[in-house]
Each structure stands twice: as structure tokens, then as C-alpha cells.
Design a protein around this motif. Sequence first.
Motif, PDB file in Angstrom:
ATOM      1  N   THR A  62       0.963  -1.051  -0.007  1.00 41.55           N
ATOM      2  CA  THR A  62       0.119   0.167  -0.114  1.00 41.55           C
ATOM      3  C   THR A  62       0.955   1.412   0.051  1.00 41.55           C
ATOM      4  N   LEU A  80      -5.337   0.066  -6.595  1.00 43.14           N
ATOM      5  CA  LEU A  80      -5.061  -1.092  -5.516  1.00 43.14           C
ATOM      6  C   LEU A  80      -6.595  -1.479  -5.593  1.00 43.14           C
ATOM      7  N   LEU A  87      -8.430   3.107   1.801  1.00 44.89           N
ATOM      8  CA  LEU A  87      -6.921   3.610   1.632  1.00 44.89           C
ATOM      9  C   LEU A  87      -6.625   4.768   2.727  1.00 44.89           C
TER      10      LEU A  87
END
Length: 133
Positions: A62, A80, A87
Motif C-alpha cells: 500500500t 489498488l 486507503l
Amino acid sequence: MQAHKVVKARLRKEKFAFFEALGSYTILHHLNNPTAIDLFLRKQLGPLIEYSDSKSMNLCHTLDVYLKNNGNVNSTSKELFMHRSSLLYRLERIESLLNIRLNDSETRFNLMMALKLYEMYGYRKKRLPDEDA
């Protein structure tokens, strides 16, 4: 020769690279002090790596995608395949685990360097000789 070694160590998917395109990898490849690398990785990413290993989410990935997207939350969430709020939660978790602020340019530089070193050299979880018992 150096480009070949870096490609073998880091850029396996690409199968080749021109020396001029290696950027910081030309310097990172010459690091020959595993203890210094381990200490830097432990300081910059240690809690994140260990948290990611114990959970089902890879916060290192991430962080890597976020930094490669220049801190753009919308682009990162799209790459992603993740909702923006998820996020943002992960980014807050990263900041909390590492006790950092991602809006600091020096912090981002150190994290990007650490992520490249992590990809090239890995992370040893064992105690280092100079750590307190």
C-alpha cells in the motif's frame, strides 16, 4: 555488468535494463554493509513489515503504491482497487505504526529508499549483534 546484477536482484520482470535507467539502484547495489541496511530497514519499515506479516493486509505494498503515485489518494485507490476511505484508513495505520507523517518530503524519501532496499535485500527479523538484549 552492474545493470545485469541489478536486473537479477530487483528487476526480474523486466528481464533487462539500461544502466542509464537504473537511477538510485546504481548506488543501492553497491551497499555492502548488511548490518547498516538492516538497521535502516528496521528503523524505516520494521513495524510495518512485522504488522503486515501478522495480518492479512500488506501495508508495505500500500505504501509503495501510494508513494509511486506521488501521494495521490485517488490514483492509489484506483490502482489498488480499493475504496478511498479504506486507503485513507491504511495510510493512517501506516503513519501510526511508523510514527511518521506522510506529508513530509524527507520521510517520503527515506521510505522510498527503504522500500527499494527491502525489495533488493529483504528484511532479516533476527536480532542484530549491536541491539540491546
